[in-house]
Scaffold this motif. Structure first.
Motif, PDB file in Angstrom:
ATOM      1  N   GLY A   1     -53.279   0.374  16.767  1.00 51.37           N
ATOM      2  CA  GLY A   1     -52.194  -0.445  16.173  1.00 51.37           C
ATOM      3  C   GLY A   1     -51.585  -1.242  17.493  1.00 51.37           C
ATOM      4  O   GLY A   1     -50.401  -1.579  17.522  1.00 51.37           O
ATOM      5  N   MET A   2     -52.530  -1.867  18.199  1.00 55.96           N
ATOM      6  CA  MET A   2     -51.964  -2.676  19.431  1.00 55.96           C
ATOM      7  C   MET A   2     -52.038  -4.281  18.847  1.00 55.96           C
ATOM      8  O   MET A   2     -53.161  -4.707  18.200  1.00 55.96           O
ATOM      9  N   ARG A   3     -50.949  -5.065  19.092  1.00 60.50           N
ATOM     10  CA  ARG A   3     -51.280  -6.336  19.091  1.00 60.50           C
ATOM     11  C   ARG A   3     -52.082  -7.109  19.941  1.00 60.50           C
ATOM     12  O   ARG A   3     -52.587  -6.653  20.985  1.00 60.50           O
ATOM     13  N   HIS A   4     -52.744  -8.078  19.427  1.00 60.77           N
ATOM     14  CA  HIS A   4     -53.763  -8.832  20.136  1.00 60.77           C
ATOM     15  C   HIS A   4     -54.125  -9.995  19.747  1.00 60.77           C
ATOM     16  O   HIS A   4     -53.661 -10.779  18.670  1.00 60.77           O
ATOM     17  N   ILE A   5     -54.709 -10.987  20.538  1.00 65.49           N
ATOM     18  CA  ILE A   5     -55.087 -12.212  20.767  1.00 65.49           C
ATOM     19  C   ILE A   5     -56.468 -12.725  20.757  1.00 65.49           C
ATOM     20  O   ILE A   5     -56.835 -12.141  22.245  1.00 65.49           O
ATOM     21  N   MET A   6     -57.331 -13.292  20.096  1.00 65.19           N
ATOM     22  CA  MET A   6     -58.638 -13.614  20.548  1.00 65.19           C
ATOM     23  C   MET A   6     -58.375 -14.910  21.245  1.00 65.19           C
ATOM     24  O   MET A   6     -58.030 -15.992  20.865  1.00 65.19           O
TER      25      MET A   6
ATOM     26  N   LEU B   1     -48.215   0.342  28.623  1.00 65.75           N
ATOM     27  CA  LEU B   1     -47.484  -1.021  28.248  1.00 65.75           C
ATOM     28  C   LEU B   1     -47.311  -1.178  26.800  1.00 65.75           C
ATOM     29  O   LEU B   1     -48.227  -1.849  26.091  1.00 65.75           O
ATOM     30  N   PRO B   2     -46.617  -0.206  26.393  1.00 67.92           N
ATOM     31  CA  PRO B   2     -46.543  -0.182  24.784  1.00 67.92           C
ATOM     32  C   PRO B   2     -46.326  -1.415  23.968  1.00 67.92           C
ATOM     33  O   PRO B   2     -46.293  -1.715  23.082  1.00 67.92           O
ATOM     34  N   LYS B   3     -45.664  -2.321  24.979  1.00 68.27           N
ATOM     35  CA  LYS B   3     -45.158  -3.693  24.250  1.00 68.27           C
ATOM     36  C   LYS B   3     -46.315  -4.844  24.510  1.00 68.27           C
ATOM     37  O   LYS B   3     -46.028  -6.107  24.315  1.00 68.27           O
ATOM     38  N   GLY B   4     -47.247  -4.419  25.289  1.00 67.67           N
ATOM     39  CA  GLY B   4     -48.230  -5.626  25.526  1.00 67.67           C
ATOM     40  C   GLY B   4     -49.027  -5.987  24.604  1.00 67.67           C
ATOM     41  O   GLY B   4     -49.101  -5.479  23.391  1.00 67.67           O
ATOM     42  N   ILE B   5     -49.722  -6.960  24.692  1.00 69.14           N
ATOM     43  CA  ILE B   5     -50.844  -7.588  23.716  1.00 69.14           C
ATOM     44  C   ILE B   5     -51.963  -7.614  24.610  1.00 69.14           C
ATOM     45  O   ILE B   5     -52.132  -8.131  25.707  1.00 69.14           O
ATOM     46  N   VAL B   6     -53.233  -7.461  23.640  1.00 68.47           N
ATOM     47  CA  VAL B   6     -54.265  -7.195  24.323  1.00 68.47           C
ATOM     48  C   VAL B   6     -55.027  -8.815  24.156  1.00 68.47           C
ATOM     49  O   VAL B   6     -54.882  -9.114  22.969  1.00 68.47           O
ATOM     50  N   TYR B   7     -55.631  -9.341  25.057  1.00 67.24           N
ATOM     51  CA  TYR B   7     -56.521 -10.442  25.137  1.00 67.24           C
ATOM     52  C   TYR B   7     -57.823 -10.007  25.196  1.00 67.24           C
ATOM     53  O   TYR B   7     -58.383  -9.578  26.233  1.00 67.24           O
ATOM     54  N   TYR B   8     -58.750 -10.840  24.135  1.00 71.67           N
ATOM     55  CA  TYR B   8     -60.165 -10.520  24.324  1.00 71.67           C
ATOM     56  C   TYR B   8     -61.037 -11.840  23.852  1.00 71.67           C
ATOM     57  O   TYR B   8     -60.496 -12.306  22.924  1.00 71.67           O
ATOM     58  N   SER B   9     -62.091 -11.873  24.191  1.00 72.18           N
ATOM     59  CA  SER B   9     -62.915 -13.186  23.841  1.00 72.18           C
ATOM     60  C   SER B   9     -63.437 -13.119  22.388  1.00 72.18           C
ATOM     61  O   SER B   9     -63.727 -11.979  21.879  1.00 72.18           O
TER      62      SER B   9
ATOM     63  N   ASP C   1     -66.510 -13.298  21.819  1.00 75.15           N
ATOM     64  CA  ASP C   1     -67.808 -12.808  21.759  1.00 75.15           C
ATOM     65  C   ASP C   1     -67.620 -11.192  22.095  1.00 75.15           C
ATOM     66  O   ASP C   1     -68.778 -10.448  22.573  1.00 75.15           O
ATOM     67  N   THR C   2     -66.535 -10.640  22.223  1.00 77.28           N
ATOM     68  CA  THR C   2     -66.194  -9.481  22.469  1.00 77.28           C
ATOM     69  C   THR C   2     -66.942  -8.454  21.379  1.00 77.28           C
ATOM     70  O   THR C   2     -67.234  -8.687  20.155  1.00 77.28           O
ATOM     71  N   HIS C   3     -67.310  -7.246  21.635  1.00 79.28           N
ATOM     72  CA  HIS C   3     -68.197  -6.480  20.772  1.00 79.28           C
ATOM     73  C   HIS C   3     -67.251  -6.004  19.444  1.00 79.28           C
ATOM     74  O   HIS C   3     -66.200  -5.954  19.532  1.00 79.28           O
ATOM     75  N   TYR C   4     -67.985  -5.841  18.239  1.00 70.90           N
ATOM     76  CA  TYR C   4     -67.394  -5.843  17.124  1.00 70.90           C
ATOM     77  C   TYR C   4     -66.558  -4.295  16.984  1.00 70.90           C
ATOM     78  O   TYR C   4     -65.544  -4.613  16.220  1.00 70.90           O
ATOM     79  N   SER C   5     -66.878  -3.492  17.923  1.00 67.98           N
ATOM     80  CA  SER C   5     -66.021  -2.060  17.747  1.00 67.98           C
ATOM     81  C   SER C   5     -64.802  -2.489  18.264  1.00 67.98           C
ATOM     82  O   SER C   5     -63.916  -1.497  18.157  1.00 67.98           O
ATOM     83  N   VAL C   6     -64.314  -3.134  19.221  1.00 66.28           N
ATOM     84  CA  VAL C   6     -63.201  -3.468  19.780  1.00 66.28           C
ATOM     85  C   VAL C   6     -62.123  -3.705  18.736  1.00 66.28           C
ATOM     86  O   VAL C   6     -61.048  -3.118  19.011  1.00 66.28           O
ATOM     87  N   ALA C   7     -62.183  -4.538  17.815  1.00 65.58           N
ATOM     88  CA  ALA C   7     -61.509  -4.763  16.872  1.00 65.58           C
ATOM     89  C   ALA C   7     -60.898  -3.549  15.865  1.00 65.58           C
ATOM     90  O   ALA C   7     -59.957  -3.539  15.742  1.00 65.58           O
ATOM     91  N   LYS C   8     -61.943  -2.780  15.839  1.00 66.23           N
ATOM     92  CA  LYS C   8     -61.860  -1.528  15.150  1.00 66.23           C
ATOM     93  C   LYS C   8     -60.881  -0.467  16.004  1.00 66.23           C
ATOM     94  O   LYS C   8     -59.866   0.001  15.634  1.00 66.23           O
ATOM     95  N   ASN C   9     -61.195  -0.426  17.313  1.00 71.48           N
ATOM     96  CA  ASN C   9     -60.251   0.195  18.156  1.00 71.48           C
ATOM     97  C   ASN C   9     -58.895  -0.253  18.275  1.00 71.48           C
ATOM     98  O   ASN C   9     -57.956   0.504  18.526  1.00 71.48           O
ATOM     99  N   LEU C  10     -58.659  -1.468  18.259  1.00 72.11           N
ATOM    100  CA  LEU C  10     -57.603  -1.953  18.283  1.00 72.11           C
ATOM    101  C   LEU C  10     -56.609  -1.785  16.804  1.00 72.11           C
ATOM    102  O   LEU C  10     -55.261  -1.523  16.983  1.00 72.11           O
ATOM    103  N   HIS C  11     -57.257  -1.644  15.748  1.00 71.28           N
ATOM    104  CA  HIS C  11     -56.686  -1.020  14.727  1.00 71.28           C
ATOM    105  C   HIS C  11     -56.168   0.199  14.645  1.00 71.28           C
ATOM    106  O   HIS C  11     -55.137   0.783  14.233  1.00 71.28           O
ATOM    107  N   PHE C  12     -57.145   1.039  15.194  1.00 72.24           N
ATOM    108  CA  PHE C  12     -56.740   2.445  15.371  1.00 72.24           C
ATOM    109  C   PHE C  12     -55.582   2.696  15.977  1.00 72.24           C
ATOM    110  O   PHE C  12     -54.843   3.421  15.706  1.00 72.24           O
TER     111      PHE C  12
END
Length: 375
Positions: A131-136, A108-116, A118-129
């Protein structure tokens, strides 16, 4: 090859310190009650599980056969779809989460990641790696995702495929996002394209053997699941497992001619020793032994919560959690017991090796070292 006398002394001092420090940690989800003497001889060999664990290679100094048995065990207990699952032994939960998000991005290359939040700090780093759009999304007071906030946020973006990153045991409170509720929200809004990754780093090794069973696996709607092997199972080397639907993995696989194998994993070379560790635990304990470990840990968590409350400490835990949360302790107590602390809270994680005597000693230290209130 020989070390000098000063270097040998330095190693011995480090060993002594490691023994001491290993005796006193209560705030991190690492099991230490393991014994792998049966595996010591394998440390003499360069075990390297490069490439896909389910494909043969021209390189044969590996533990691929054992790795396949480990993954098959988890596929069964995570209720993976018959003939449509694949996985491998990772370096830990973060790599498993990266893999799940990578699959989601490719599908889903156009998808948006939704996470809470309280999600582990490494997830934001993975999303940066990636290049995925995301909303907390907001979290509830117990650390679980706020389903109402998720629903309303999704409602405003109904034209964009959602990628849900679900927590099955948050870092500080061991809150579990309910995949059945999340899937119900996605069904309610008729999302035909969606992806759910289950970050079960802590709880994935426990949840299949718990009653009631949390809603977290493939049968509950997950498309991929990440678990840490050094947490509830125990390992001298950090490791983990990632499982995903094979139909999705097949879309990213490519053949590498010089190793005679497929490139389907995050890393090329992979640890060949840790699959033996996980295999040894599974074979030596069996399902009954694993369940007994979890029941023992839950019993001790219940003891810790009750004992703290009786001592006047405002302790609490989520249902089915081995993590007991309480107000932030004094610095000397935090350092002595190696307690993870954030946002005014500390916690103890009652891994199977934690004893009631340790819990009692911790309570004594908390009471003897009250935190000075800020004016």
């Amino acid at each position: 090859m020989a070390l000098s006398a000063p270097d040998k002394k330095r190693l011995q001092e480090f060993l002594d310190a490691t023994r001491e420090n290993t005796e006193s940690f209560l705030g991190y989800p690492v099991s230490k009650d393991f014994a792998f003497e049966d595996l010591m001889e394998f440390l003499k060999y360069p075990l390297n599980n490069l490439g896909d664990p389910f494909s043969d290679s021209t390189w044969r100094v590996d533990s691929r056969a054992f790795e396949r048995e480990v993954i098959t065990f988890f596929a069964e207990h995570l209720r993976a779809p018959a003939n449509d699952w694949w996985g491998y032994v990772t370096n830990g939960g973060t790599e498993g989460n990266l893999y799940g998000l990578y699959l989601a991005r490719e599908l889903l290359p156009k998808g948006i990641v939704y996470y809470s939040q309280d999600t582990h700090y490494s997830v934001a780093k993975n999303l940066h790696f990636l290049g995925m759009r995301h909303i907390m999304i907001r979290s509830q007071a117990n650390g679980e995702i706020d389903y109402d906030d998720l629903r309303e946020t999704l409602r405003a973006r109904r034209d964009i495929p959602p990628i849900i990153f679900a927590n099955i045991g948050t870092t500080m409170t061991e809150a579990k996002d309910d995949l059945k509720k999340i899937k119900g929200i996605l069904d309610e809004m008729a999302f035909s394209q969606r992806y759910i990754h289950s970050d079960a780093a802590l709880c994935g090794g426990m949840a299949p053997f718990m009653e009631p069973r949390p809603a977290f696996d493939f049968a509950d709607g997950a498309d991929s699941i990440s678990i840490s092997g050094h947490k509830s199972f125990g390992s001298p080397i950090p490791c983990g497992i990632v499982l995903a639907r094979k139909c999705n993995v097949d879309r990213i696989a490519r053949s590498i001619s010089y190793i005679g194998n497929l490139d389907t994993t995050i890393t090329g070379s992979r640890n060949g020793f840790t699959p033996l560790v996980l295999w040894h635990t599974i074979k030596s304990l069996g399902v009954d032994g694993l369940k007994a470990r979890i029941d023992h840990a839950l019993d001790n968590a219940g003891y810790a919560e009750t004992a703290m409350r009786h001592a006047g400490i405002e302790a609490w835990r989520n249902p089915g959690a081995i993590t007991v949360v309480f107000p932030q302790v004094a610095e000397c107590v935090k350092q002595k017991w190696q307690l993870a602390t954030a946002n005014g809270q500390s916690h103890v994680i009652c891994m199977p090796n934690v004893t009631r005597a340790q819990v009692d000693a911790l309570i004594e230290d908390i009471l003897a070292n009250p935190v000075e209130s800020k004016q």
